[in-house]
Design a protein around this motif. Structure first.
Motif: not given
Length: 368
Positions: A59-77, A120-127
């Motif tokens: 529920d909270k992860g889609i926005d984070f993943l779409n703004n960090v990784f290159a692929g389309n997580v929103e449509n991942l069923r 970890d720095k990229i995912l937690f501290e920077d984002n």
């Protein structure tokens, strides 16, 4: 340096270890050809616990993943797995990633060319990953990789016949020794492949069970170096080989990993600018006859007038009995069916080819 939980198990089966990006990895046996043939003709068991592993609530992860990784997580069923990447602000690749939609949470597996603390720095501290519920579970789980033309037989013996219906790039939950096990059908060898993700407390029993089952089909315990060969002659992207040298996803041919309708991920704007300006280089497959001797990273590729590119990956393919390589070439010359020369304009002939150069056995396998 991070040590893997099952290190002693792999060492006891003849696998030596070496450091790679701050992790001690199971590297190779004294007979890498045997490891290779085990995967092509039977099954190999490898330790992929070097992967950096994360979970994040759906529920909270889609926005984070779409703004960090290159692929389309929103449509991942649910039950499916996305193959994508993480890049830096310049668009250069940092990690090759699987993101699985796994029942109210996403599971993220990363092969990265930065160490654990940097990622970890990229995912937690920077984002601000923690604000979205991101958790690092790297040290809590092992990942065993079961790969080969008969890997499905081993997987069926461990998890039951239902695993035969698991589609490529999907995840499913199974039970082992009373504990939940996640299995992703993936792999980058061209043959059947399964990532088995298990809690540490059942790791040793899982290894022993898998070892017993692979021996029944004349399989072998494998290090990770053989996967460098298997990925190359199966034409699967390898971040630890050509990825670490070239870095640019567009040159590497990874556009298919990008959601082109959402370029807001890390490095997306840089990649968008490069796409609009035009891509000048591209990696291309080639073969080189073994009598020409060793081929090294950085060796020049020439036409009649001089250097046009260079080797970014090269290994001996035991299937073809010749060297298979990737070279970075000008875009207009980066296609199959051409003849170039190694090192000098009058050097050994190299031929550009369509990759992969042969059909894996698994594509002709009928599951029984």
């Amino acid at each position: 340096m991070r040590e893997l939980l099952l290190k002693n198990k792999f060492m006891a089966n003849g696998i030596s270890f070496k450091e790679r990006y701050g992790i001690s990895i199971p590297f190779t046996s004294d007979n890498i050809e045997h490891e290779y043939n085990s995967v092509r003709n039977a099954v190999g068991l490898s330790d992929f616990s070097f992967l950096q592993k994360y979970t994040i609530p759906e529920d909270k992860g889609i926005d984070f993943l779409n703004n960090v990784f290159a692929g389309n997580v929103e449509n991942l069923r649910f039950g499916r797995v996305l193959h994508t990447f993480l890049s830096d602000e310049n668009g250069n690749i940092i990690a090759d990633c699987y993101i699985a939609n796994n029942d109210e949470e996403f599971l993220i597996l990363c092969e990265s060319i930065v160490d654990d603390s940097q990622l970890d720095k990229i995912l937690f501290e920077d984002n601000n990953g923690a604000d979205f519920g991101l958790k690092n579970i790297t040290n809590d789980f092992v990942v065993l990789s079961i790969d080969g033309s008969n890997a499905w037989k081993t997987a069926k013996e461990i998890f039951g016949v239902s695993i035969l219906g698991l589609p490529y790039l999907s995840i499913e939950e199974f039970q082992f020794d009373g504990e939940k096990i996640n299995v992703i059908r993936a792999g980058k060898t061209g043959e059947f492949g399964y990532y088995v993700i298990a809690m540490n407390k059942v790791a040793e029993k899982l290894f022993d069970t898998a070892l017993e089952k692979i021996k029944q089909v004349e399989g072998a315990v494998c290090g990770l170096d053989v996967h460098n060969i298997l990925r190359l002659d199966g034409r699967f992207f390898n971040i630890f080989s050509e990825g670490a040298i070239v870095r640019n996803p567009l040159y590497l041919g990874l556009q298919w990993m990008i959601d082109l309708e959402n370029m807001n991920f890390i490095g997306g704007q840089s990649l968008q600018n490069q796409r609009e300006a035009g891509v000048g280089s591209k990696i291309t497959g080639m073969t080189i006859e073994k009598e020409y001797g060793s081929v090294a990273i950085g060796d020049k590729i020439c036409d009649e007038n001089g250097e046009i590119g260079y080797i970014v990956s090269a290994r001996h393919s035991y299937e073809l009995d010749k060297t298979v390589a990737l070279a970075l070439l000008p875009f207009e010359k980066a296609y199959s069916g051409l003849k170039f020369y190694l090192k000098t304009p009058d050097g050994p002939v190299v031929n550009t080819i369509s990759m992969p150069p042969f059909t894996p056995k698994s594509l002709n396998m009928k599951l029984d």
